[in-house]
Scaffold this motif. Structure first.
Motif, short mmCIF file in Angstrom:
data_model
loop_
_atom_site.label_atom_id
_atom_site.label_comp_id
_atom_site.label_asym_id
_atom_site.label_seq_id
_atom_site.Cartn_x
_atom_site.Cartn_y
_atom_site.Cartn_z
N GLY A 274 0.82 -1.21 0.00
CA GLY A 274 0.00 0.00 0.00
C GLY A 274 0.85 1.26 0.00
O GLY A 274 0.53 2.24 -0.69
N ALA A 275 1.95 1.23 0.75
CA ALA A 275 2.84 2.39 0.79
C ALA A 275 3.48 2.63 -0.58
O ALA A 275 3.60 3.77 -1.02
CB ALA A 275 3.92 2.19 1.86
N LEU A 276 3.86 1.54 -1.25
CA LEU A 276 4.45 1.68 -2.59
C LEU A 276 3.44 2.25 -3.59
O LEU A 276 3.77 3.13 -4.38
CB LEU A 276 4.98 0.33 -3.08
N ILE A 277 2.22 1.75 -3.53
CA ILE A 277 1.18 2.23 -4.45
C ILE A 277 0.85 3.70 -4.15
O ILE A 277 0.76 4.52 -5.06
CB ILE A 277 -0.08 1.35 -4.34
N ALA A 278 0.65 4.02 -2.87
CA ALA A 278 0.30 5.40 -2.51
C ALA A 278 1.42 6.36 -2.86
O ALA A 278 1.16 7.49 -3.30
CB ALA A 278 -0.04 5.48 -1.02
N HIS A 279 2.67 5.94 -2.70
CA HIS A 279 3.78 6.80 -3.10
C HIS A 279 3.74 7.05 -4.60
O HIS A 279 3.97 8.17 -5.06
CB HIS A 279 5.14 6.21 -2.72
N LYS A 280 3.44 6.03 -5.37
CA LYS A 280 3.38 6.19 -6.84
C LYS A 280 2.28 7.19 -7.22
O LYS A 280 2.47 8.00 -8.13
CB LYS A 280 3.11 4.82 -7.48
N ILE A 281 1.20 7.17 -6.51
CA ILE A 281 0.08 8.07 -6.81
C ILE A 281 0.39 9.50 -6.35
O ILE A 281 0.22 10.45 -7.10
CB ILE A 281 -1.21 7.57 -6.14
N HIS A 282 0.83 9.64 -5.11
CA HIS A 282 0.99 10.96 -4.51
C HIS A 282 2.36 11.59 -4.70
O HIS A 282 2.51 12.80 -4.54
CB HIS A 282 0.67 10.90 -3.01
N LYS A 283 3.35 10.76 -5.01
CA LYS A 283 4.74 11.23 -5.15
C LYS A 283 5.20 11.95 -3.88
O LYS A 283 5.90 12.95 -3.92
CB LYS A 283 4.89 12.16 -6.36
N GLU A 284 4.78 11.42 -2.74
CA GLU A 284 5.16 11.95 -1.44
C GLU A 284 5.56 10.79 -0.54
O GLU A 284 5.20 9.64 -0.81
CB GLU A 284 4.00 12.73 -0.82
N THR A 285 6.27 11.09 0.54
CA THR A 285 6.76 10.04 1.43
C THR A 285 5.82 9.71 2.58
O THR A 285 6.03 8.72 3.28
CB THR A 285 8.14 10.41 2.01
N TRP A 286 4.76 10.49 2.77
CA TRP A 286 3.88 10.24 3.91
C TRP A 286 3.32 8.82 3.94
O TRP A 286 3.15 8.26 5.04
CB TRP A 286 2.77 11.28 4.03
N PRO A 287 3.05 8.16 2.79
CA PRO A 287 2.54 6.78 2.89
C PRO A 287 3.53 5.83 3.57
O PRO A 287 3.12 4.93 4.32
CB PRO A 287 2.30 6.37 1.44
N LEU A 288 4.81 6.04 3.34
CA LEU A 288 5.81 5.19 3.97
C LEU A 288 5.91 5.47 5.46
O LEU A 288 6.05 4.54 6.26
CB LEU A 288 7.16 5.35 3.27
N PHE A 289 5.83 6.72 5.83
CA PHE A 289 5.85 7.07 7.25
C PHE A 289 4.59 6.55 7.95
O PHE A 289 4.67 6.06 9.09
CB PHE A 289 6.01 8.57 7.46
N SER A 290 3.45 6.62 7.28
CA SER A 290 2.21 6.08 7.87
C SER A 290 2.32 4.57 8.06
O SER A 290 1.89 4.04 9.09
CB SER A 290 1.01 6.39 6.96
N ALA A 291 2.90 3.88 7.07
CA ALA A 291 3.09 2.43 7.20
C ALA A 291 4.02 2.11 8.36
O ALA A 291 3.76 1.18 9.14
CB ALA A 291 3.64 1.87 5.89
N LYS A 292 5.11 2.87 8.50
CA LYS A 292 6.03 2.66 9.62
C LYS A 292 5.32 2.84 10.97
O LYS A 292 5.52 2.05 11.89
CB LYS A 292 7.22 3.62 9.53
N ASN A 293 4.48 3.86 11.06
CA ASN A 293 3.73 4.09 12.30
C ASN A 293 2.80 2.91 12.60
O ASN A 293 2.68 2.47 13.75
CB ASN A 293 2.93 5.38 12.22
N SER A 294 2.17 2.39 11.57
CA SER A 294 1.26 1.25 11.76
C SER A 294 2.03 0.00 12.19
O SER A 294 1.55 -0.77 13.02
CB SER A 294 0.50 0.96 10.46
#
Length: 165
Positions: free
Chosen positions: A140-160
């Protein structure tokens, strides 16, 4: 590999591959009977390199949590590179029509290796459900990064992950 990664499977032609590799048609077809065979070889080679990279990243941590977070830190490094175009395997699977079972199975094999890696880090076959949850966050983090071109999906995944482990 770079052509498939940058341009995708559909946008990469055999003539371009032959030209860039500076080989003859006959040489290419001697080793690969079709463009799909070449794609499978690319996916196999990239799959090995990807798993090796994730394992190496995980070795930076001591505990299962630290190992998982190190993998996501590795992803953060990758997405920060100018030559990062997304996950090699997700990029290809999105291009393939439903009938391309051989390609889908090769991608599934690689993705199952990631799930197994996560389960191994957690330390027990009984942890497969939690490994699947982490895998879902990873994808999900990889897909969301591809869509948004931002790092927040990876940080959200790390928090989870910190909450899961």
């Amino acid at each position: 590999s770079q052509l498939f990664y940058k341009q995708g499977y559909s946008n990469t032609g055999i003539n371009q591959i032959i030209e860039e590799a500076k080989i003859a048609n006959a040489t290419l077809y001697k080793h690969f009977q079709s463009k799909e065979d070449l794609l499978i070889a690319y996916l196999e080679e990239t799959g090995v390199a990807t798993i090796e990279g994730l394992k190496k990243a995980s070795q930076k941590g001591k505990t299962p949590l630290d190992k998982m977070l190190a993998i996501f830190d590795h992803l953060l490094e990758l997405v920060g590179r100018t030559d990062f175009y997304g996950c090699n395997f997700l990029n290809i699977v999105y291009e393939m029509p439903d009938g391309e079972e051989r390609v889908r199975l090769q991608i599934k094999k690689q993705k199952d290796e990631v799930r197994k890696l996560f389960c191994g880090i957690l330390g027990s076959p009984d942890e497969m459900e939690r490994a699947n949850e982490i895998y879902t966050l990873f994808e999900g983090a990889l897909i969301a990064h591809k869509i948004h071109k931002e790092t927040w999906p990876l940080f959200s995944a790390k928090n989870s992950i910190q909450k899961l482990i």
